[in-house]
Write a protein that holds these residues in place. Structure first.
Motif, PDB file in Angstrom:
ATOM      1  N   GLN A  24      48.232 -20.971 -28.024  1.00  0.00           N
ATOM      2  CA  GLN A  24      47.117 -21.250 -29.158  1.00  0.00           C
ATOM      3  C   GLN A  24      45.701 -20.915 -28.811  1.00  0.00           C
ATOM      4  N   MET A  82      44.947 -21.858 -37.223  1.00  0.00           N
ATOM      5  CA  MET A  82      45.778 -22.246 -36.216  1.00  0.00           C
ATOM      6  C   MET A  82      46.688 -23.140 -36.377  1.00  0.00           C
ATOM      7  N   SER A  83      46.681 -24.016 -37.467  1.00  0.00           N
ATOM      8  CA  SER A  83      47.534 -25.098 -37.751  1.00  0.00           C
ATOM      9  C   SER A  83      48.763 -24.485 -38.104  1.00  0.00           C
ATOM     10  N   HIS A  84      49.050 -23.105 -38.395  1.00  0.00           N
ATOM     11  CA  HIS A  84      50.353 -22.485 -38.543  1.00  0.00           C
ATOM     12  C   HIS A  84      50.898 -21.970 -37.152  1.00  0.00           C
ATOM     13  N   TYR A  85      50.417 -22.317 -36.089  1.00  0.00           N
ATOM     14  CA  TYR A  85      51.122 -21.661 -34.932  1.00  0.00           C
ATOM     15  C   TYR A  85      51.343 -22.936 -33.975  1.00  0.00           C
ATOM     16  N   ARG A 108      43.806 -18.349 -30.626  1.00  0.00           N
ATOM     17  CA  ARG A 108      42.479 -18.629 -31.446  1.00  0.00           C
ATOM     18  C   ARG A 108      41.383 -17.679 -31.051  1.00  0.00           C
ATOM     19  N   ASP A 138      40.516 -23.410 -37.506  1.00  0.00           N
ATOM     20  CA  ASP A 138      41.244 -24.560 -37.444  1.00  0.00           C
ATOM     21  C   ASP A 138      42.696 -24.568 -38.256  1.00  0.00           C
ATOM     22  N   ALA A 139      42.271 -24.118 -39.643  1.00  0.00           N
ATOM     23  CA  ALA A 139      43.082 -24.158 -40.763  1.00  0.00           C
ATOM     24  C   ALA A 139      44.140 -22.922 -40.520  1.00  0.00           C
TER      25      ALA A 139
END
Length: 87
Positions: free
Chosen positions: A38, A10-13, A42, A7-8
């Motif tokens: 995403q 993927m928060s950048h994409y 992921r 989750d952390a």
């Protein structure tokens, strides 16, 4: 990616991310060589952290070009690597 917290990571994409790295698309059976979106990214990262439980990166430098960026980093095996993003 050291925390393996997807989750952390993927928060950048952005949702419309397209990542083209040698071997990346093939891992998900995408003949274009790209990972699109995403959810696919992921899954790609999930496979990586499952296959390499000690997966870790140390960012050494970031080099900017006119339409690209190069990340210079060291992986969990101590290998120096460079990844080019952009044109």
């Amino acid at each position: 990616m050291d925390s393996h917290d997807l989750d952390a990571i993927m928060s950048h994409y952005a949702p419309e991310i397209v990542l083209t790295i040698a071997g990346c698309g093939e891992a998900l059976n995408d003949l274009s060589g790209a990972v699109r979106g995403q959810l696919a990214l992921r899954e790609y990262f999930k496979r990586g952290v499952e296959a390499y439980p000690n997966l870790a990166f140390e960012l050494l430098d970031v080099m900017w070009g006119l339409s690209s960026v190069v990340l210079y980093y060291k992986n969990q095996n101590g290998h120096d690597l460079r990844r080019v993003y952009g044109a």
